[in-house]
Scaffold this active site. Structure first.
Site, PDB file in Angstrom:
ATOM      1  N   GLN A 201     -10.577 -46.757   5.490  1.00  0.00           N
ATOM      2  CA  GLN A 201     -11.334 -45.910   6.435  1.00  0.00           C
ATOM      3  C   GLN A 201     -12.687 -46.519   6.774  1.00  0.00           C
ATOM      4  OE1 GLN A 201      -9.725 -44.745   3.751  1.00  0.00           O
ATOM      5  NE2 GLN A 201      -8.878 -42.714   4.093  1.00  0.00           N
ATOM      6  N   ASP A 241     -14.799 -34.019   0.326  1.00  0.00           N
ATOM      7  CA  ASP A 241     -13.549 -33.311   0.656  1.00  0.00           C
ATOM      8  C   ASP A 241     -13.503 -31.936   0.001  1.00  0.00           C
ATOM      9  OD1 ASP A 241     -12.942 -36.409   0.707  1.00  0.00           O
ATOM     10  OD2 ASP A 241     -11.651 -35.377   2.142  1.00  0.00           O
TER      11      ASP A 241
HETATM   12  O1  MRU Z   1      -8.035 -39.263   3.199  1.00  0.00           O
HETATM   13  P1  MRU Z   1      -8.996 -39.011   4.311  1.00  0.00           P
HETATM   14  O2  MRU Z   1      -9.313 -40.182   5.162  1.00  0.00           O
HETATM   15  O3  MRU Z   1      -8.675 -37.770   5.085  1.00  0.00           O
HETATM   16  O4  MRU Z   1     -10.312 -38.746   3.465  1.00  0.00           O
HETATM   17  C1  MRU Z   1     -11.217 -37.859   3.744  1.00  0.00           C
HETATM   18  C2  MRU Z   1     -12.437 -38.555   4.115  1.00  0.00           C
HETATM   19  O5  MRU Z   1     -12.601 -38.892   5.271  1.00  0.00           O
HETATM   20  C3  MRU Z   1     -13.429 -38.920   3.124  1.00  0.00           C
HETATM   21  O6  MRU Z   1     -13.137 -38.679   1.822  1.00  0.00           O
HETATM   22  C4  MRU Z   1     -14.795 -38.540   3.576  1.00  0.00           C
HETATM   23  O7  MRU Z   1     -15.681 -39.233   2.800  1.00  0.00           O
HETATM   24  C5  MRU Z   1     -15.071 -37.064   3.506  1.00  0.00           C
HETATM   25  S1  MRU Z   1     -14.608 -36.227   4.936  1.00  0.00           S
HETATM   26  C6  MRU Z   1     -15.931 -36.426   6.037  1.00  0.00           C
END
Ligand code: MRU
Length: 362
Positions: A201, A241
């Site tokens: 990401q 999250d």
């Molecule tokens: O697995 P994902 O890409 O959906 O993960 C969530 C996130 O984007 C991150 O953990 C992020 O740091 C928090 S959400 C803005």
């Protein structure tokens, strides 16, 4: 935020709430493509396969998933079936349950024939509220960046992990919102972008920052500790999250290691998230938060562009190697300097004071 000069959000409604548009994030950073989703099953697939991702965004996508479900059938049984299936799609980010349940709770007090219009009204409101919250998070976070600049008088070096930008929310982002607003205010800064294996990401973060002219450098996940030891990091800002009432923070796998290194080197470690990411029903993150285990293929394969310019997926390990893929970890509150929400900045233990109306849930 803008893509090729055009204001773009990560999700938007179409045809008076009959459908939603999304940016298909599985194709980024190689290809920017939009997709239209018309059923709750399509939205469930998009969340599960991370066409939409990031806690705040999947909360809003979940809300729109319920709108599509109610469009298909406004009866109680169908609503409950879609509710359970959508929530089960990704277990760690509490925003998903928050988004789905906010719609369900509201429509249940209406007659079935009234439910669709009511759900659309609320989903639109939630979508807009997310944008407002992220902008407020950015304003509060930018003040922290400005404080460091006021002392240092040189570009502020910020390390971030995963993607907590506009792609992970409806617009602006959480951690990156602070960076965008600090840039708008003319504060010189530079961002160290963790690659964030296995889904990378960080490449989305680099793509976003490049599009907005923010100076940044992509690093491998293991470089952060070294950079902090050499005083090349002034602050860490990450998203979240799920945050517990006591301030423990679940975020993308690897966040905890950054927090440990930051503590060792006295680097402030900030977590930026809207209140939809706070789970007031639990305090102990290590034991209370379900960590999503994702497919081994996310580790076995990498995707990139080959010498012919085609996007290609290649295996980096054989099928006989055991693979484990926990997608998140929990950083204990004691390692978090402060949490940045739409209501302001507070230490993890003071979270409840910022949201006194939630005290009954804790
Ligand atoms: O697995 P994902 O890409 O959906 O993960 C969530 C996130 O984007 C991150 O953990 C992020 O740091 C928090 S959400 C803005």
């Amino acid at each position: 935020m803008k893509v090729d000069g055009i204001h773009t959000r990560s999700i938007w409604s179409l045809d008076n709430g009959q459908a939603v548009g999304i940016v298909d994030q599985t194709l980024l950073p190689f290809k920017f493509e939009k997709k239209i989703l018309r059923t709750w099953r399509e939205i469930q697939e998009a969340i599960g396969n991370m066409r939409v991702r990031g806690a705040p965004l999947i909360g809003i996508a979940g809300a729109w998933g319920m709108v599509m479900a109610i469009k298909e059938s406004p009866e109680d049984e169908a609503i409950h079936e879609a509710r359970s299936a959508l929530i089960a799609t990704r277990p760690t980010a509490v925003d998903l349950q928050w988004g789905v349940d906010r719609i369900v709770t509201r429509v249940m007090s209406f007659e079935p024939h009234e439910r669709f219009n009511e759900a659309v009204r609320l989903a639109e409101k939630m979508t807009q509220e997310n944008v407002i919250a992220n902008r407020a998070i950015g304003t509060h976070g930018a003040k922290l960046i400005a404080q460091i600049y006021a002392q240092k008088r040189e570009p502020v070096n910020i390390l971030t992990h995963c993607n907590a930008g506009w792609l992970a929310t409806v617009d602006f982002g959480t951690a990156l919102s602070a960076i965008y607003i600090a840039m708008e205010q003319g504060i010189p800064l530079h961002v160290w972008v963790d690659e964030t294996r296995p889904r990378n990401q960080g490449l989305l973060t680099a793509w976003e920052l490049a599009a907005h002219g923010v100076p940044h450098t992509l690093i491998v996940d293991n470089a952060g500790g070294h950079l902090m030891q050499h005083r090349d990091v002034d602050m860490v800002i990450v998203g979240a999250d799920r945050i517990t009432s006591a301030g423990d923070v679940a975020n993308k796998i690897g966040t905890y290691l950054k927090a440990l290194a930051a503590r060792d080197m006295d680097v402030p470690f900030y977590v930026a998230a809207p209140s939809s990411t706070i789970d007031w029903s639990i305090s102990d993150g290590k034991h209370g938060i379900t960590i999503e285990n994702r497919s081994a293929d996310e580790i076995r394969y990498v995707t990139g562009v080959n010498e012919q310019g085609q996007v290609e997926r290649v295996a980096i390990v054989g099928a006989d190697t055991n693979v484990e893929n926990p997608a998140f970890d929990v950083t204990p509150a004691r390692l978090v300097t402060a949490i940045i929400t739409e209501r302001g900045v507070c230490s993890p233990e003071d979270l409840m004071q910022l949201f006194p109306e939630e005290a009954h849930q804790a």
